[in-house]
Design a protein around this motif. Structure first.
Motif, short mmCIF file in Angstrom:
data_model
loop_
_atom_site.label_atom_id
_atom_site.label_comp_id
_atom_site.label_asym_id
_atom_site.label_seq_id
_atom_site.Cartn_x
_atom_site.Cartn_y
_atom_site.Cartn_z
N LEU A 68 32.25 43.69 32.03
CA LEU A 68 32.76 43.11 33.28
C LEU A 68 34.16 42.53 33.08
O LEU A 68 35.01 42.62 33.98
N ARG A 69 34.40 41.97 31.92
CA ARG A 69 35.72 41.44 31.60
C ARG A 69 36.75 42.58 31.55
O ARG A 69 37.87 42.44 32.04
N THR A 70 36.34 43.71 30.98
CA THR A 70 37.21 44.88 30.92
C THR A 70 37.54 45.36 32.33
O THR A 70 38.68 45.71 32.62
N LEU A 71 36.54 45.39 33.20
CA LEU A 71 36.78 45.77 34.60
C LEU A 71 37.78 44.83 35.26
O LEU A 71 38.68 45.26 35.99
N SER A 72 37.64 43.55 34.98
CA SER A 72 38.53 42.55 35.57
C SER A 72 39.96 42.70 35.05
O SER A 72 40.92 42.63 35.83
N VAL A 73 40.10 42.93 33.75
CA VAL A 73 41.44 43.10 33.16
C VAL A 73 42.11 44.34 33.72
O VAL A 73 43.29 44.32 34.09
N SER A 120 41.48 45.85 36.53
CA SER A 120 41.77 45.63 37.94
C SER A 120 43.03 44.79 38.12
O SER A 120 43.87 45.09 38.97
N SER A 121 43.19 43.75 37.31
CA SER A 121 44.40 42.92 37.43
C SER A 121 45.64 43.71 37.04
O SER A 121 46.70 43.54 37.66
N GLY A 122 45.51 44.59 36.07
CA GLY A 122 46.64 45.44 35.69
C GLY A 122 47.04 46.39 36.82
O GLY A 122 48.23 46.60 37.07
N MET A 123 46.05 46.95 37.49
CA MET A 123 46.35 47.85 38.61
C MET A 123 47.02 47.09 39.75
O MET A 123 47.97 47.59 40.36
N GLY A 170 43.20 34.12 30.46
CA GLY A 170 43.38 35.17 29.47
C GLY A 170 42.70 36.47 29.83
O GLY A 170 42.56 37.36 29.00
N GLY A 171 42.31 36.62 31.07
CA GLY A 171 41.57 37.78 31.50
C GLY A 171 42.40 38.78 32.28
O GLY A 171 41.96 39.30 33.30
N GLY A 172 43.60 39.05 31.86
CA GLY A 172 44.40 40.04 32.54
C GLY A 172 45.81 39.55 32.80
O GLY A 172 46.27 38.58 32.20
N VAL A 173 46.49 40.26 33.68
CA VAL A 173 47.86 39.91 34.03
C VAL A 173 47.97 39.73 35.53
O VAL A 173 47.11 40.17 36.29
#
Length: 126
Positions: free
Chosen positions: A5-10, A12-15, A50-53
């Motif tokens: 789920l964290r990977t999905l969130s990261v 998604s934030s990158g997109m 720390g979960g994405g950009v």
């Protein structure tokens, strides 16, 4: 499961961040010939958790605007010059390609994490 789920969130934030960057790049390209237009840039920063950009604060180019000589232009001064645009189409096209490739990489990561989640749920159902 939380790592997926964290990977999905990261991803998604990158997109979202790359989509924002591509939007500003498109605006720059559209206004390349607009007198007095300053190039827009948008930095990225790491999210607090720390979960994405995320996209940072929009900034305008501080570079000096080029002086264009065209005495027939309605914005020309008494010397026949006016302020041009600070947009360089070569740089904007390169930025657009980079944003597109980064978006696609995040999309592939998102899709892979989704497939892993589907596989995990399928294993749990058995």
């Amino acid at each position: 499961m939380t790592d997926i789920l964290r990977t999905l969130s990261v991803a998604s934030s990158g997109m979202q961040a790359q989509a924002e960057r591509l939007r500003h790049t498109s605006e720059n390209i559209a206004n390349a010939d607009t007198p007095g237009y300053r190039r827009k840039t948008i930095p990225f920063r790491e999210m607090v958790d720390g979960g994405g950009v995320e996209a940072g604060r929009l900034s305008l180019s501080q570079a000096e605007l080029p002086r264009v000589y065209d005495p027939d232009h309605p914005m020309a001064d008494e010397t026949g010059h006016y302020d041009g645009s600070s947009v360089d189409l070569v740089i904007e096209i390169a930025d657009a390609r980079e944003a597109q490739r980064s978006y696609e990489a995040n999309l592939r990561m998102f899709d892979q994490a989704r497939k892993m989640t589907d596989g995990l749920l399928e294993l749990l159902r058995r």
